[in-house]
Design a protein around this motif. Sequence first.
Motif, short mmCIF file in Angstrom:
data_model
loop_
_atom_site.label_atom_id
_atom_site.label_comp_id
_atom_site.label_asym_id
_atom_site.label_seq_id
_atom_site.Cartn_x
_atom_site.Cartn_y
_atom_site.Cartn_z
N SER A 220 41.69 23.34 52.33
CA SER A 220 41.94 24.83 51.66
C SER A 220 40.74 25.81 51.90
O SER A 220 39.61 25.39 51.74
N CYS A 221 41.50 27.26 51.95
CA CYS A 221 40.28 28.40 52.19
C CYS A 221 40.03 29.32 50.87
O CYS A 221 41.24 29.85 51.33
N ALA A 222 39.16 29.58 50.24
CA ALA A 222 39.57 30.38 49.03
C ALA A 222 39.16 31.51 49.13
O ALA A 222 38.03 31.73 50.25
N SER A 223 39.93 33.34 49.32
CA SER A 223 39.25 33.70 49.86
C SER A 223 38.51 35.42 48.46
O SER A 223 39.86 34.60 47.42
N SER A 224 37.57 35.53 48.32
CA SER A 224 37.63 36.66 47.37
C SER A 224 38.00 38.26 47.19
O SER A 224 37.68 38.87 46.01
#
Length: 122
Positions: A21-25
């Motif tokens: 997963s790659c979470a973006s702020s």
Amino acid sequence: QVQLVESGGGLVQTGGSLRLSCASSGRTFSSYAMGWFRQGSGKEREFVATISWSGGTTYYASSVKGRFTISRDNAKNTLYLQMNSLEPEDTAAYYCAAGSVPGRHSTDYNYWGQGTQVTVSS
């Protein structure tokens, strides 16, 4: 500014699966094309997969096509990489990146995460 944080890496046996997963702020996640790259020890960073802002267009490296699936959830500001049938050659640090086009080159991307390690044991 976009901040990206990868997760989901780990140690898995040959033939196993992992989902990164790659979470973006940032609130503008949905406006970016997103990509996954990887870098093995002593190797150059290489393209893995990319997806357009809408998710309607995807491209894969030939080495992972049919085994990996890139997807995104714009409502959750998150990018995914489902990796199946993993092989020792897939061992690498995996990085997500954001850019303006779903390109295959690292120069197509402006923002990068810190990476997550995937190790596939034989």
